[in-house]
Design an enzyme around this catalytic site. Structure first.
Site, short mmCIF file in Angstrom:
data_model
loop_
_atom_site.label_atom_id
_atom_site.label_comp_id
_atom_site.label_asym_id
_atom_site.label_seq_id
_atom_site.Cartn_x
_atom_site.Cartn_y
_atom_site.Cartn_z
N TYR A 1 -10.37 16.90 21.39
CA TYR A 1 -9.12 16.37 20.85
C TYR A 1 -9.31 15.72 19.48
O TYR A 1 -8.40 15.72 18.65
CB TYR A 1 -8.46 15.42 21.85
CG TYR A 1 -7.84 16.19 22.98
CD1 TYR A 1 -6.58 16.75 22.86
CD2 TYR A 1 -8.55 16.40 24.16
CE1 TYR A 1 -6.02 17.49 23.89
CE2 TYR A 1 -8.00 17.15 25.19
CZ TYR A 1 -6.74 17.69 25.05
OH TYR A 1 -6.19 18.43 26.06
N GLU B 1 0.82 -1.21 0.00
CA GLU B 1 0.00 0.00 0.00
C GLU B 1 0.86 1.27 0.00
O GLU B 1 0.41 2.34 0.40
CB GLU B 1 -0.94 -0.03 1.21
CG GLU B 1 -1.94 -1.17 1.11
CD GLU B 1 -2.82 -1.33 2.34
OE1 GLU B 1 -4.04 -1.46 2.15
OE2 GLU B 1 -2.30 -1.34 3.46
#
Length: 211
Positions: A119, A73
């Site tokens: 976050y 990949e």
């Protein structure tokens, strides 16, 4: 950071994510930008058992110059780097909760996860879903490249997340935050939930641009 230090850091981060079950078997891959190209995890390797000396070294054209053959990949990583000039590292995992969310029917393909925590907004922001492609299909790289022009993180349908960061630490922090948010989303799914408001999200984006 020297190349030797970069190699050790990739192995350290890979082992940490593997031991905390953020990736399994030989799934997942990591890359890090160097002065003259990239270091990548080799094809078929476990992130829990990486050898610094056998990491794949690619030149600035993506050609293997030393080490084992890179992850199958690698084209996903290179597509991210082409579109994100400030990216210093890319991490791709098959983390359980993120993959589970990527398989759900009816999710928003433009923004998969809601703003559950500050976050998540700070480290990930808006998360698009990339349609399913068979493993190794180069069309997936083209789709990732198109999304990377506007996003530092994305979720591959029935596959897993891909995240770029200014450094390897930033990329790992972001993909871990994505996985934790996916877990929270599944825990809260079907329950009345209070998400951050659009105003709160915009305030966070101004204060903390994604890394």
């Amino acid at each position: 950071m020297s190349e030797a230090q970069a190699r050790e850091l990739i192995c350290e981060m890979g082992r940490s994510m593997f031991e905390r079950r953020l990736t399994f078997g030989s799934s997942g891959n990591i890359s890090l930008r160097t002065d003259d190209g990239w270091l990548m995890t080799p094809t078929g390797s476990s992130l829990g058992r990486l050898d610094p000396a056998r990491l794949s070294k690619l030149d600035d054209t993506g050609r293997l110059v030393s080490g084992d053959a890179p992850t199958k990949e690698s084209f996903l990583h290179l597509a991210m780097y082409r579109e994100r000039a400030k990216a210093g590292a890319v991490v791709h995992l098959h983390s359980t909760h993120s993959v589970a969310v990527s398989c759900l029917d009816g999710i928003d393909h433009e923004d998969v996860l809601p703003p559950i925590t500050a976050y998540y907004v700070m480290r990930v922001g808006k998360l698009p879903l990339i349609p399913y492609y068979a493993p190794g299909d180069k069309a997936l790289g083209e789709a990732v490249g198109r999304a990377a022009a506007r996003h530092n993180a994305m979720l591959l349908a029935n596959h897993g997340p891909v995240v770029a960061g200014t450094s390897l630490s930033a990329a790992v922090d972001a993909i871990e935050e994505l996985e934790e948010t996916a877990r929270l989303y599944l825990l809260l799914h079907g329950r009345p939930t209070r998400y951050l408001t659009p105003e709160q999200v915009e305030d966070l984006k101004r204060r903390f641009p994604p890394q």
